[in-house]
Write a protein that holds these residues in place. Structure first.
Motif, PDB file in Angstrom:
ATOM      1  N   GLY A  40       0.807  -1.211   0.000  1.00  0.00           N
ATOM      2  CA  GLY A  40       0.000   0.000   0.000  1.00  0.00           C
ATOM      3  C   GLY A  40       0.840   1.261   0.000  1.00  0.00           C
ATOM      4  N   ALA A  41       1.924   1.259   0.805  1.00  0.00           N
ATOM      5  CA  ALA A  41       2.774   2.446   0.905  1.00  0.00           C
ATOM      6  C   ALA A  41       3.491   2.732  -0.410  1.00  0.00           C
ATOM      7  CB  ALA A  41       3.790   2.268   2.031  1.00  0.00           C
ATOM      8  N   LEU A  47      -2.264  -3.042  -6.189  1.00  0.00           N
ATOM      9  CA  LEU A  47      -1.964  -4.472  -6.048  1.00  0.00           C
ATOM     10  C   LEU A  47      -3.069  -5.242  -5.307  1.00  0.00           C
ATOM     11  CD1 LEU A  47       1.876  -4.456  -5.286  1.00  0.00           C
ATOM     12  CD2 LEU A  47       0.703  -4.507  -7.489  1.00  0.00           C
ATOM     13  N   ILE A  48      -4.216  -4.619  -5.120  1.00  0.00           N
ATOM     14  CA  ILE A  48      -5.318  -5.329  -4.448  1.00  0.00           C
ATOM     15  C   ILE A  48      -5.723  -6.560  -5.247  1.00  0.00           C
ATOM     16  CG2 ILE A  48      -7.693  -5.152  -3.588  1.00  0.00           C
ATOM     17  CD1 ILE A  48      -7.224  -2.140  -3.255  1.00  0.00           C
ATOM     18  N   THR A 168     -11.979  -2.091  10.451  1.00  0.00           N
ATOM     19  CA  THR A 168     -12.471  -0.836  11.036  1.00  0.00           C
ATOM     20  C   THR A 168     -11.540   0.325  10.697  1.00  0.00           C
ATOM     21  OG1 THR A 168     -13.515  -2.012  12.880  1.00  0.00           O
ATOM     22  CG2 THR A 168     -13.101   0.335  13.181  1.00  0.00           C
ATOM     23  N   THR A 169     -10.244   0.075  10.802  1.00  0.00           N
ATOM     24  CA  THR A 169      -9.261   1.108  10.470  1.00  0.00           C
ATOM     25  C   THR A 169      -9.397   1.536   9.015  1.00  0.00           C
ATOM     26  OG1 THR A 169      -7.719   0.170  12.091  1.00  0.00           O
ATOM     27  CG2 THR A 169      -6.801   1.665  10.460  1.00  0.00           C
ATOM     28  N   MET A 170      -9.580   0.580   8.123  1.00  0.00           N
ATOM     29  CA  MET A 170      -9.750   0.894   6.701  1.00  0.00           C
ATOM     30  C   MET A 170     -10.963   1.802   6.476  1.00  0.00           C
ATOM     31  SD  MET A 170     -10.769  -1.699   3.570  1.00  0.00           S
ATOM     32  CE  MET A 170     -12.377  -2.001   4.349  1.00  0.00           C
ATOM     33  N   VAL A 248      -5.446  -3.806   4.978  1.00  0.00           N
ATOM     34  CA  VAL A 248      -4.140  -3.233   5.343  1.00  0.00           C
ATOM     35  C   VAL A 248      -3.540  -2.491   4.152  1.00  0.00           C
ATOM     36  CG1 VAL A 248      -1.801  -3.754   6.145  1.00  0.00           C
ATOM     37  CG2 VAL A 248      -3.743  -5.033   7.074  1.00  0.00           C
ATOM     38  N   ILE A 249      -3.630  -3.097   2.953  1.00  0.00           N
ATOM     39  CA  ILE A 249      -3.128  -2.427   1.737  1.00  0.00           C
ATOM     40  C   ILE A 249      -3.850  -1.096   1.540  1.00  0.00           C
ATOM     41  CG2 ILE A 249      -3.005  -2.548  -0.780  1.00  0.00           C
ATOM     42  CD1 ILE A 249      -2.692  -5.531  -0.594  1.00  0.00           C
ATOM     43  N   ILE A 250      -5.166  -1.120   1.668  1.00  0.00           N
ATOM     44  CA  ILE A 250      -5.980   0.078   1.436  1.00  0.00           C
ATOM     45  C   ILE A 250      -5.666   1.168   2.469  1.00  0.00           C
ATOM     46  CG2 ILE A 250      -8.352   0.981   1.453  1.00  0.00           C
ATOM     47  CD1 ILE A 250      -9.161  -1.852   0.340  1.00  0.00           C
ATOM     48  N   THR A 251      -5.530   0.775   3.732  1.00  0.00           N
ATOM     49  CA  THR A 251      -5.213   1.747   4.783  1.00  0.00           C
ATOM     50  C   THR A 251      -3.855   2.387   4.527  1.00  0.00           C
ATOM     51  OG1 THR A 251      -6.501   0.479   6.405  1.00  0.00           O
ATOM     52  CG2 THR A 251      -4.921   2.073   7.276  1.00  0.00           C
TER      53      THR A 251
END
Length: 412
Positions: A40-41, A47-48, A168-170, A248-251
């Protein structure tokens, strides 16, 4: 009345959750979280699609493994042994598969325990090499005194914890839905991303999970009619596992894309403007759950694989099974305590596992097409076609992993 009926249906579906959660818990470890953060960074949402591909591939392979366990009443290791009559081939397969998976699980243990310890360390400041061995000893005690049912319940709980924290974070960081959908359904390979793509797929499609699923499915279900339940279990749990990784990737793609920051610590820091004092806690709990789940599953996977291949037994009541479990977790306790980072061993294990996956997938395809063992539950033509494609892709990834590991070894 309708509300009561819906609640009843949901309760019935919940009862079908089991072995699949063990597989999801296995592949969502600290390595997966770190790789997803890097993806993600570095590349945002692009890359999803690799996670979606990995999850679909995993579902097909795990369905075959669980169906094998339910119909034959035995694990994949026993089935592979049964395919060979000549001792040289039989014991060659046992040594090759057992050694590669055993070494791989042992090599990953230090990383799993240290990754879980990072979650506690972020909250308390206590060094990881103090916390990691304690986590390892707790898991060892659970393995020596526990049962399959207890492990299943703990791993289901850990998957739920990871779902709540990372998903939830996403949602809170409010990503661009349009860009997320583009990254999910329009595959692209940005410059420099191939190593990350291979890592994302490699951390999701795990060879020992096939052995673990076949054995755990036949412990949970005994009747061919239960295949439908096993498929529901796989769709829900592995789907949720993939969603956690994608989250995690999206966040990371939303809040640290294009920055020099890297790693889960940077992710926690970047979340502070959004979550305030809760930022570190969210990431810490997620990492602790990821470390615990993977650290519990790795020695379990080694025990199921080696126990099945050697015919030593694959149940918690079997002392040899517990011995394999103890040796693998013991290696993790020692290496994490002394702060040893077995990078060359991990690279070798990754290469071995990358090469062994297509071999195991081929064996799996052979045994689920054995009419003497599977009867009318053999693979359909469509499933064999999909399995063949998976073998080809896995072979390409395995060769790439081997070349990359050799290059890293020479360069290091």
């Amino acid at each position: 009345m309708e509300h009561s009926s819906l609640r009843k249906r949901l309760k019935e579906k919940w009862k079908e959750i089991g072995p699949g959660a063990i597989i999801a818990a296995s592949f969502i470890g600290p390595g997966t979280i770190s790789t997803a953060t890097e993806a993600g960074a570095s590349f945002g949402y692009s890359l999803i699609w690799a996670i979606i591909f990995s999850v679909v591939t995993t579902m097909f392979l795990q369905e075959m493994a669980s169906r094998l366990g339910i119909i034959t009443g035995s694990g994949l290791g026993e089935a592979i042994r049964g395919q060979f009559e000549r001792p040289v081939f039989k014991y060659g397969a046992v040594v090759l598969i057992g050694l590669s998976i055993g070494v791989g699980c042992a090599a990953y243990m230090a990383g799993d325990l240290t990754g879980g310890a990072l979650g506690v360390s972020l909250m308390t400041g206590i060094p990881q090499n103090f916390i990691a061995p304690i986590i390892g000893v707790i898991i060892l005690i659970l393995g020596l005194t526990g049962t399959y049912k207890r492990f299943e319940k703990i791993l289901i709980a850990l998957v739920l914890v990871m779902s709540l924290t990372f998903i939830t974070t996403m949602v809170i960081v409010q990503p661009s839905v349009g860009k997320v959908l583009t990254g999910a359904f329009i595959p692209t390979v940005p410059d420099g991303s191939i190593v990350v793509i291979v890592a994302l797929i490699g951390t999701t499609v795990v060879p020992y999970n096939l052995f673990m699923h076949a054995a755990s499915a036949q412990e949970r279900w005994k009747n061919p009619a239960d295949i439908k339940k096993a498929r529901t279990d796989i769709l829900i749990t592995i789907g949720v596992g993939g969603l956690i990784t994608a989250a995690v990737i999206i966040t990371a793609g939303t809040i640290i894309r294009g920055t020099d920051a890297a790693g889960v610590e940077a992710l926690a820091l970047a979340l502070e403007p959004v979550l305030g004092k809760w930022a570190s806690g969210f990431i810490s709990i997620g990492m602790l759950a990821a470390g615990l789940s993977s650290a519990m599953a790795s020695p379990l996977g080694a025990a199921y694989t080696i126990g099945g291949l050697t015919k030593w037994g694959t149940g918690f009541e079997n002392w040899r099974f517990k011995l394999i479990f103890s040796i693998v977790i013991g290696i993790g306790i020692i290496t994490s305590a002394i702060g040893f980072e077995p990078m060359q061993l991990i690279l070798a294990a990754q290469a071995l596992n990358g090469l062994i996956l297509p071999i195991i997938a081929i064996f799996l395809l052979i045994v689920v097409n054995n009419k003497n063992a599977m009867g009318k539950y053999v693979n359909s033509f469509k499933l064999n076609m999909i399995g063949g494609i998976i073998v080809l892709v896995a072979s390409g990834l395995g060769i790439y992993s081997l070349v990359d590991a050799i290059s890293a070894f020479i360069g290091g």
